[in-house]
Design an enzyme around this catalytic site. Sequence first.
Site, short mmCIF file in Angstrom:
data_model
loop_
_atom_site.label_atom_id
_atom_site.label_comp_id
_atom_site.label_asym_id
_atom_site.label_seq_id
_atom_site.Cartn_x
_atom_site.Cartn_y
_atom_site.Cartn_z
N ASP A 85 -0.01 50.67 2.73
CA ASP A 85 1.18 51.12 2.01
C ASP A 85 1.31 52.65 1.97
O ASP A 85 2.42 53.17 1.97
CB ASP A 85 1.23 50.52 0.60
CG ASP A 85 0.11 51.01 -0.29
OD1 ASP A 85 -0.98 51.30 0.24
OD2 ASP A 85 0.32 51.11 -1.51
N ASP A 132 -3.50 43.34 0.94
CA ASP A 132 -2.82 43.57 -0.34
C ASP A 132 -1.42 44.16 -0.16
O ASP A 132 -1.02 45.07 -0.88
CB ASP A 132 -3.68 44.47 -1.23
CG ASP A 132 -3.99 45.80 -0.58
OD1 ASP A 132 -3.74 45.94 0.63
OD2 ASP A 132 -4.47 46.70 -1.28
N GLY A 181 -7.39 53.28 6.23
CA GLY A 181 -8.66 52.63 6.59
C GLY A 181 -8.50 51.81 7.87
O GLY A 181 -7.50 51.13 8.04
N THR A 196 -4.86 46.30 7.38
CA THR A 196 -5.84 46.61 6.33
C THR A 196 -6.66 45.36 6.05
O THR A 196 -6.10 44.26 6.01
CB THR A 196 -5.17 47.09 5.02
OG1 THR A 196 -6.13 46.97 3.95
CG2 THR A 196 -3.94 46.28 4.64
N ASP A 224 -7.79 44.57 3.32
CA ASP A 224 -7.62 44.14 1.93
C ASP A 224 -6.54 43.06 1.72
O ASP A 224 -6.51 42.44 0.67
CB ASP A 224 -7.27 45.35 1.05
CG ASP A 224 -8.46 46.28 0.87
OD1 ASP A 224 -9.60 45.84 1.09
OD2 ASP A 224 -8.25 47.45 0.53
N ARG A 260 -6.65 59.94 6.67
CA ARG A 260 -5.65 60.02 5.59
C ARG A 260 -5.30 61.51 5.49
O ARG A 260 -6.14 62.30 5.11
CB ARG A 260 -6.24 59.50 4.29
CG ARG A 260 -6.64 58.02 4.36
CD ARG A 260 -7.15 57.51 3.03
NE ARG A 260 -7.41 56.08 3.06
CZ ARG A 260 -8.63 55.54 3.26
NH1 ARG A 260 -9.67 56.30 3.45
NH2 ARG A 260 -8.78 54.24 3.28
N ARG A 274 -10.73 47.78 -3.49
CA ARG A 274 -10.61 48.75 -4.58
C ARG A 274 -9.56 48.27 -5.59
O ARG A 274 -9.74 48.39 -6.78
CB ARG A 274 -10.20 50.10 -3.99
CG ARG A 274 -10.33 51.25 -4.94
CD ARG A 274 -10.23 52.58 -4.23
NE ARG A 274 -9.39 52.56 -3.02
CZ ARG A 274 -9.50 53.41 -2.03
NH1 ARG A 274 -10.43 54.34 -2.06
NH2 ARG A 274 -8.70 53.34 -0.98
#
Length: 328
Positions: A108, A135, A16, A131, A133, A77, A177
């Site tokens: 990741d 995360d 992303g 990212t 996120d 991706r 997500r």
Amino acid sequence: MTVTNIKRIGVMTSGGDAPGMNACIRAVVRTAAYYNIECYGILHGYQGMIDNKIFKLESNDVANIIQRGGTILKTSRSEQFMTAEGRKIAYDNLTKFGIDGLVLIGGDGTFRGAQVFYDEHKIPSVGIPGTIDKDLAGTDFTIGYDTAINTVIDAIDKIRDTADAHDRMFFVEVMGRDAGFIALSSGISVGAEAVLIPETHTYIDQLISKIENGYRRKKLCHIIVVAEGDDAGGAVKVAELVKEKFDHIETRVSVLGHMQRGGSPSCNDRLLASRLGYASVVALLEGKHNYMVGVINDKIAYTPLSQANKQEPTINDELLKLVEVLST
Ligand code: F6P
């Protein structure tokens, strides 16, 4: 600096997109130029390696991009890169250009790909966390997160204006997500009544009593922030469940979606991207191969790519408590 014999590096963005990726590409290209290393851009991430979309990048090619969202190198991706045949084609293409080191900006999934690629073909990589996120283990921040949370609070502040005007209850879905960092930071910052995240189980009954308490003390508009990966479902589902109990109240759902991934990067993201872009090239040159460069306590930190996975639930309990206390 101990310099290895790396002479040509490739840089790509993968997974992303995130605001600040362009600032990072710029830093990689300029650092390579500074150390007299050739730099090649790879379009569309791993898929571009396979499709041979590789081209020389000079310092001037990255002028006027530090402020732009998205990524000039495009992203994707790649399913094909998950096969040994795809990776062999990618390796052959990199070899044609003499590329002997890679800078990979992504998450990741990108880093997992890099490890397999190294095991098979021995091209060293350095990963950069990109990212929204946030995360990933091994860094306090990821490129794009700061911009994304600011985009979210800007949007929810606007939603609050209309929620307040109509005395409505709003369920706002934000990205995440698997992770609730965006939801939690933005939820606290907009004064949300509740924040629902994937890392904690959502009890709809508790949410309902929280909202009832609010109405008892004459609170007329409510904002509930829901991370897309929350276990009770997204904002639409949660709104349905709550609405059954409040049929006299008007409710609305707003799914912010991909607007969170776009826009001009914030100062923090440009700075992080510039620091990590520089650090990645230096790491490659110093022989720190197959690491992710991140920032921990404001210092550059190196984490083996094998450990730079999606974080175990590391949501700060203090922040969860803040939501509860400050929405009283
Ligand atoms: O960039 C990470 C992320 O924003 C997740 O939070 C989200 O679920 C996902 O990307 C959606 O990405 P896409 O629409 O590109 O598949």
